[in-house]
Design a protein around this motif. Structure first.
Motif, PDB file in Angstrom:
ATOM      1  N   ASP A 151       0.843  -1.213   0.000  1.00  0.00           N
ATOM      2  CA  ASP A 151       0.000   0.000   0.000  1.00  0.00           C
ATOM      3  C   ASP A 151       0.868   1.248   0.000  1.00  0.00           C
ATOM      4  O   ASP A 151       0.675   2.178  -0.768  1.00  0.00           O
ATOM      5  CB  ASP A 151      -0.852   0.059   1.280  1.00  0.00           C
ATOM      6  CG  ASP A 151      -2.125  -0.718   1.112  1.00  0.00           C
ATOM      7  OD1 ASP A 151      -2.333  -1.264   0.014  1.00  0.00           O
ATOM      8  OD2 ASP A 151      -2.878  -0.788   2.103  1.00  0.00           O
ATOM      9  N   TRP A 152       1.836   1.249   0.915  1.00  0.00           N
ATOM     10  CA  TRP A 152       2.729   2.408   1.031  1.00  0.00           C
ATOM     11  C   TRP A 152       3.486   2.631  -0.284  1.00  0.00           C
ATOM     12  O   TRP A 152       3.591   3.746  -0.785  1.00  0.00           O
ATOM     13  CB  TRP A 152       3.717   2.163   2.183  1.00  0.00           C
ATOM     14  CG  TRP A 152       4.728   3.257   2.298  1.00  0.00           C
ATOM     15  CD1 TRP A 152       4.598   4.424   2.969  1.00  0.00           C
ATOM     16  CD2 TRP A 152       6.009   3.287   1.650  1.00  0.00           C
ATOM     17  NE1 TRP A 152       5.721   5.188   2.801  1.00  0.00           N
ATOM     18  CE2 TRP A 152       6.600   4.523   1.998  1.00  0.00           C
ATOM     19  CE3 TRP A 152       6.711   2.409   0.828  1.00  0.00           C
ATOM     20  CZ2 TRP A 152       7.867   4.892   1.546  1.00  0.00           C
ATOM     21  CZ3 TRP A 152       7.963   2.777   0.375  1.00  0.00           C
ATOM     22  CH2 TRP A 152       8.525   3.999   0.735  1.00  0.00           C
ATOM     23  N   GLY A 181       3.140   9.102  -6.217  1.00  0.00           N
ATOM     24  CA  GLY A 181       3.305  10.483  -5.747  1.00  0.00           C
ATOM     25  C   GLY A 181       2.166  10.953  -4.875  1.00  0.00           C
ATOM     26  O   GLY A 181       1.894  12.150  -4.767  1.00  0.00           O
ATOM     27  N   GLU A 182       1.488   9.990  -4.207  1.00  0.00           N
ATOM     28  CA  GLU A 182       0.339  10.373  -3.384  1.00  0.00           C
ATOM     29  C   GLU A 182       0.719  10.605  -1.926  1.00  0.00           C
ATOM     30  O   GLU A 182      -0.131  10.613  -1.049  1.00  0.00           O
ATOM     31  CB  GLU A 182      -0.722   9.248  -3.405  1.00  0.00           C
ATOM     32  CG  GLU A 182      -1.394   9.051  -4.736  1.00  0.00           C
ATOM     33  CD  GLU A 182      -2.187   7.744  -4.761  1.00  0.00           C
ATOM     34  OE1 GLU A 182      -2.452   7.188  -3.680  1.00  0.00           O
ATOM     35  OE2 GLU A 182      -2.508   7.294  -5.869  1.00  0.00           O
ATOM     36  N   MET A 183       1.999  10.722  -1.666  1.00  0.00           N
ATOM     37  CA  MET A 183       2.418  10.786  -0.274  1.00  0.00           C
ATOM     38  C   MET A 183       2.530  12.228   0.196  1.00  0.00           C
ATOM     39  O   MET A 183       2.969  13.093  -0.536  1.00  0.00           O
ATOM     40  CB  MET A 183       3.814  10.172  -0.138  1.00  0.00           C
ATOM     41  CG  MET A 183       3.915   8.821  -0.716  1.00  0.00           C
ATOM     42  SD  MET A 183       3.668   7.595   0.511  1.00  0.00           S
ATOM     43  CE  MET A 183       4.819   8.095   1.725  1.00  0.00           C
ATOM     44  N   ARG A 184       2.176  12.411   1.446  1.00  0.00           N
ATOM     45  CA  ARG A 184       2.512  13.681   2.069  1.00  0.00           C
ATOM     46  C   ARG A 184       3.917  13.536   2.639  1.00  0.00           C
ATOM     47  O   ARG A 184       4.356  12.424   2.918  1.00  0.00           O
ATOM     48  CB  ARG A 184       1.508  14.007   3.184  1.00  0.00           C
ATOM     49  CG  ARG A 184       0.129  14.353   2.619  1.00  0.00           C
ATOM     50  CD  ARG A 184      -0.839  14.678   3.732  1.00  0.00           C
ATOM     51  NE  ARG A 184      -0.964  13.558   4.660  1.00  0.00           N
ATOM     52  CZ  ARG A 184      -0.819  13.654   5.981  1.00  0.00           C
ATOM     53  NH1 ARG A 184      -0.542  14.808   6.517  1.00  0.00           N
ATOM     54  NH2 ARG A 184      -0.944  12.590   6.749  1.00  0.00           N
TER      55      ARG A 184
END
Ligand code: G1P
Length: 304
Positions: A290-291, A298-301
């Motif tokens: 998932d991570w 590029g969906e990470m904060r």
């Protein structure tokens, strides 16, 4: 040549390399001890050997052998601490590596190449067929390669190498085998071998990967093998001699591997191996995948 039916119980694992591609991590730690998820790379290799029935393991080491010896030995202090805490899970993981196999060590002294490392195993192995496993290749336990190789040795005698079809642009990184068919799927007769040829000189795109089942005749050949590529005594050159003259130690066959292989030989391959193995782990895989998906998309904060 020894009888094809002589049982194979001994595995030889060369582990004397300096690991220069991983410096500085390998300045004081052997590269075989670098973790792949949560086990040192060498443990996967020993587990593979024991799964194929090879319970006598000889490591050919260099000056950096201490951590390897400690890893396959008991650690009573740590065991006591975990036992006192009632941490049975971790305790069994600590005990696992010391119970896997009987592990012996011999020092290579002057590292003069893979052929030389294998020759150092002769006093321990004697006149029996044996397996050689190179630590940079990890073979997925779901795709048992060594077992298939020992079957081929039982059928034909002689020696057996593991082959992988690679893109011709990559063949200069490997030993390369000239082959002819045997009529059995994924089993070929090796007609010649050349260590790390230029693409134009390669007899095929069959690369030798780091698993071998060898007739002890290889020791006699290694004794007279001159330094080859890179000034080192090459196992490939000794196998070329055997392939060219089967009266010395039987034929050389190849088992073409089409399973999952993890290459930990250089930094990028090592990272790929860890990611693949972590994704497939039942305990870590779901969260890690998932991570990873989010990271790649590029969906990470920043803080995740
Ligand atoms: C060694 C062998 C080579 C083989 C390779 C497999 O090379 O000499 O024939 O193809 O292992 O990993 P190394 O990678 O140690 O240079």
């Amino acid at each position: 040549m020894t009888s094809p039916r002589s049982p194979i119980t001994k595995a030889v694992i060369p582990a004397a390399g300096l690991g220069t591609r991983f410096l500085p991590a390998t300045k004081a730690t052997p590269k075989e001890m670098l973790p792949v998820v949560d086990r040192p790379a060498i443990q996967y290799v020993v587990e593979e050997a024991t799964s194929a029935g090879l319970t006598d393991v000889l490591m050919v080491t260099g000056r950096n052998k201490r951590p390897l010896e400690d890893h396959f030995d008991r650690n009573y202090e740590l065991e006591e601490v975990l036992r006192a805490k009632g941490d049975e899970g971790r305790l069994s993981r600590v005990l696992e590596s010391s119970a896997l196999a009987t592990v012996h060590y011999v020092r290579q002294g002057d590292p003069k190449g893979l052929g030389h490392a294998v020759a150092c195993a002769e006093p321990h192995v004697g006149r029996q067929p044996f397996a050689v496993l190179l630590g940079d290749d990890l073979i997925d336990p779901r795709d048992p390669l060594l077992t298939r190789m020992t079957e081929v040795r039982e059928q034909h005698g002689g020696s057996v190498v593991a082959l992988l079809e690679v893109d011709p642009s990559q063949i200069h990184l490997y030993g390369c085998a000239g082959v002819e068919p045997t009529g059995v799927d994924a089993v070929v007769r090796v007609t010649g071998l050349v260590e790390k040829p230029e693409r134009a000189d390669a007899p095929s795109n069959y690369a030798v990967i780091g698993r071998y089942v060898l007739d002890p005749a290889v020791f006699d050949v290694l004794r007279e093998t001159e330094p080859g590529r890179g000034g080192e005594i090459q196992l490939t050159d000794a196998l070329q001699t055997l392939a060219g003259d089967p009266s010395r130690g039987g034929p050389v066959h190849g088992v073409v591997f089409r399973g999952r292989r993890y290459d930990t030989g250089d930094r990028a391959d090592y990272l790929r191996s860890i990611v693949r193995l972590a994704c497939e782990r039942e305990d870590l895989g779901p969260d890690f995948r998932d991570w990873l998906m989010k990271y790649v998309n590029g969906e990470m904060r920043e803080i995740e």
